[in-house]
Structures are given as structure tokens and as C-alpha cells.
Write an enzyme that holds these catalytic residues in place. Structure first.
Site: not given
Ligand code: GLY
Length: 300
Positions: A160, A189-190, A211-212, A214
Site C-alpha cells: 500500500t 478488503v483490507g 501500509t502492510g 490488513g
Molecule cells: N494494506 C493493504 C491490505 O491489506 O489490503
């Protein structure tokens, strides 16, 4: 009184192989420059965050917009969100296709009415509001397609992207955009589109983009955890590290976050091998760019 503007962008917490360092540097620099152009001409933090993230969404080096990682069905489904620290307004899209710049859709939603629009609903909103649409396949890069086709185990999976900005009026905004996780089931969906997890902004404290993974970020509400750690005047670098330490303590997974506080101080932390970052302020002649954090920031 005019505030000194600041922008921080991230291109994801991930492993960055030697051959991808230059592309990550160039992409982060270009994103920070795009947002900075807006800020130094007196534009709003929301405009700056959108401008910066649109650069990432056009660059196949990053997992957002064009070049996003592919799901189990060989499709790109993207998520994005933005939050305004002045009003606590927010907008988000998730699992959308055919939208060239999901961050622009998120911002238009925020301006109209805070909500999260998923899949066809998000696509319809973008179409009806005159945003740039494309064919589903137009978001797939050749590299991502080859990896998906070969079911390649790639070490440096993209992650992300995001941006936080403080404008001359003292408004803080956070934004994040992603293609999710490689091979994710259709419709998964994260954290990125979820306020408090993928992003948070409150003018009284600061703005954060994460970021990372989810599934790890959501249970520790990573962005809000980082923002809450600013209470009492803690430095953003300490707050970012506290949030990542919380994630490490409570769940497994890799993540990173960037922060600006209401004074314009910045910080970031991550537990992945690398994290691509750039920031810009009036003291610099060009953005400072990193793929890792060699040493803690000076705590001022
Ligand atoms: N951080 C992005 C996701 O896990 O979708």
C-alpha cells in the site's frame, strides 16, 4: 498566521530488492514533489494528498492503481481512502475496478458525504462524477500479469501507498491507496479503506497513513493507535514506533506508518525489511528519500 507546510509519502512497507531501489526512490520523489507543488502554491492538504497518491497510482512500481497486485481471479481490485483532520470528514472506495485513480474517487466521496462505496457502487459513483475510467485490464501491468500467471513466489511483493500533509492553514489530511494482497480472494478488503486502520487525521493531533498486512493492521487499529500516541506532545517518531510495537506485541504481520503532527513534526516506523519514504518541507531544496531508516529521527 501561516503554517509551514509539510508532506510525507510512503511507497509501502516491503522488501525492496537492489534492482527496485532506484524505481522506489524515483516514485517517492515524484509523489512528494507533486504534493509539494500544491502545498507551496497555497493549495489544501487534501489536494496535495490526492496529487501525490495519483503519482503512485500511475507508477507500476507501486501497489496502487495501475500495476496493482492481482487477486485469485487474475483481476485488479483497488481500495483507497482519504480523511480530513479539520472536519473528520472521510471518503473511501473498496474492491473497485475500472477506476483509474481510486484516491480521486475517495476524495469526491468525502466532499459529498462520508461513506465507503464498494465494488459496483464505487465504480458507478466515479462514472457519474466524471472521474477517469478505464477497462479492467488497463490496471494490470505486464510484470504483475506474468507473476500471477506463473504463480511466482516474489520476495518483494508491493504494498500500500500513502501520504500525509499539513497545509498553510494548519489542516492535516491523510490518504492511502492499495491493490490489496497478492492472490487475495475476489472481494477481500483490507485496512486501507477503513478509517482508523489504514489512515486517520485530526487537526488536534496529527495525520497517519499505514501500509502492510490488513489482517494485522485492523485488529490493532494501527493509524488511530499511532495518532492517540501523540497525546501529551509525544514526537511522531515515538508515536509511530509505539504503534508498530503494539502490532508486534499483539499480532503477527508486517506494517509501517507515517505521521505528521499538528506542529509539522514528522515520524515513521515499520517492521518490514524496508519501507519507501519521501518528505519535503521549506528547509529542503528537494525531497528527502529513503528505502529504510538508518537511524531514528532527531527528536525535536
Ligand atoms: N494494506 C493493504 C491490505 O491489506 O489490503
Amino acid at each position: 498566521m501561516s503554517v509551514r507546510p509539510v508532506i510525507v509519502v510512503h511507497g509501502g512497507a516491503k522488501t525492496i530488492s537492489e534492482d527496485k531501489i532506484a524505481a522506489n526512490h524515483a516514485g517517492c520523489r515524484a509523489a512528494a514533489e507533486a504534493g509539494w507543488q500544491v502545498l507551496c502554491q497555497g493549495g489544501s492538504a487534501a489536494e496535495a494528498v490526492e496529487a501525490a497518491i495519483r503519482v503512485f497510482e500511475s507508477d507500476q512500481t507501486f501497489n496502487a492503481g495501475f500495476g496493482s497486485t492481482m487477486n485469485s481471479e487474475g483481476e485488479v481490485e483497488v481500495d483507497a481512502a482519504i480523511m480530513d483532520g479539520a472536519t473528520l470528514g472521510w471518503g473511501a472506495v473498496a474492491a473497485v475496478q475500472r477506476v483509474r485513480h481510486p484516491i480521486s474517487a475517495a476524495r469526491r466521496i468525502m466532499e459529498e458525504k462520508p461513506r465507503l462505496l464498494v465494488a459496483r457502487s464505487g465504480e458507478r459513483f466515479a462514472l457519474e462524477h466524471g472521474l477517469e475510467m478505464c477497462a479492467k485490464a488497463d490496471l494490470i501491468s505486464e510484470e504483475q500479469y506474468q507473476e500471477w500467471k506463473e504463480e511466482a513466489e516474489v520476495a518483494d511483493r508491493p504494498n500500500t501507498v500513502g501520504c500525509v500533509a499539513l497545509d498553510v492553514n494548519g489542516n492535516l489530511v491523510a490518504g492511502s491507496s492499495t491493490g490489496g494482497v497478492t492472490g487475495q480472494p475476489q472481494g477481500r478488503v483490507g485496512d486501507t479503506a477503513i478509517v482508523g486502520c489504514g489512515l486517520y487525521a485530526d487537526n488536534r493531533l496529527g495525520a497517519c497513513s499505514t501500509t502492510g498486512d490488513g489482517e494485522s493492521i485492523i485488529p490493532v487499529v494501527l493509524a488511530k493507535t499511532a495518532i492517540d500516541a501523540l497525546v501529551g506532545g509525544n514526537h511522531p517518531d515515538q508515536a509511530a514506533q509505539y504503534a508498530i510495537d503494539t502490532l508486534i506485541d499483539r499480532v503477527e504481520g508486517e506494517a509501517g506508518c507515517i505521521l505528521i503532527d499538528h506542529q509539522g513534526r514528522i515520524g515513521w516506523a515499520y517492521n518490514s525489511q524496508d519501507m519507501a519514504i519521501a518528505y519535503m518541507n521549506e528547509d529542503l531544496s528537494e525531497p528527502a528519500v529513503f528505502t529504510g531508516k538508518e537511524q531514528p529521527l532527531a527528536i525535536a
